[in-house]
Design a protein around this motif. Structure first.
Motif, PDB file in Angstrom:
ATOM      1  N   ALA A  40       0.851  -1.185   0.000  1.00 43.67           N
ATOM      2  CA  ALA A  40       0.000   0.000   0.000  1.00 43.67           C
ATOM      3  C   ALA A  40       0.887   1.235   0.000  1.00 43.67           C
ATOM      4  O   ALA A  40       2.060   1.177   0.366  1.00 43.67           O
ATOM      5  CB  ALA A  40      -0.920   0.015   1.213  1.00 43.67           C
ATOM      6  N   SER A  41       0.305   2.352  -0.433  1.00 48.35           N
ATOM      7  CA  SER A  41       1.039   3.621  -0.409  1.00 48.35           C
ATOM      8  C   SER A  41       0.047   4.764  -0.315  1.00 48.35           C
ATOM      9  O   SER A  41      -1.116   4.623  -0.684  1.00 48.35           O
ATOM     10  CB  SER A  41       1.900   3.769  -1.656  1.00 48.35           C
ATOM     11  N   ARG A  42       0.539   5.893   0.212  1.00 49.14           N
ATOM     12  CA  ARG A  42      -0.306   7.085   0.280  1.00 49.14           C
ATOM     13  C   ARG A  42       0.566   8.307   0.501  1.00 49.14           C
ATOM     14  O   ARG A  42       1.628   8.231   1.115  1.00 49.14           O
ATOM     15  CB  ARG A  42      -1.350   6.981   1.373  1.00 49.14           C
ATOM     16  N   ALA A  43       0.094   9.424  -0.001  1.00 48.28           N
ATOM     17  CA  ALA A  43       0.756  10.702   0.231  1.00 48.28           C
ATOM     18  C   ALA A  43       0.099  11.359   1.434  1.00 48.28           C
ATOM     19  O   ALA A  43      -1.116  11.285   1.608  1.00 48.28           O
ATOM     20  CB  ALA A  43       0.634  11.596  -0.991  1.00 48.28           C
ATOM     21  N   GLU A  44       0.917  11.969   2.294  1.00 48.28           N
ATOM     22  CA  GLU A  44       0.345  12.702   3.421  1.00 48.28           C
ATOM     23  C   GLU A  44      -0.304  13.960   2.878  1.00 48.28           C
ATOM     24  O   GLU A  44       0.221  14.604   1.990  1.00 48.28           O
ATOM     25  CB  GLU A  44       1.420  13.029   4.440  1.00 48.28           C
TER      26      GLU A  44
END
Length: 46
Positions: free
Chosen positions: A15-19
């Motif tokens: 998984a990945s995400r930008a703050e």
């Protein structure tokens, strides 16, 4: 200065995400390796 404890993380990004803020310039990656989950924070501004 030598590093006393050094290791290498081998795993798969799951998984990945930008703050979502201007004061937190990190991209977070969740990596699963060795039966555990790890959070890797990458500073994208420096």
């Amino acid at each position: 200065m030598p590093l006393r404890r050094y290791g290498v993380l081998v795993g798969r990004a799951v998984a990945s995400r930008a703050e979502g803020g201007t004061d937190t310039p990190h991209f977070q990656i969740q990596v699963r390796g060795g039966g555990e989950d790890f959070r890797v924070a990458v500073n994208v501004l420096s």
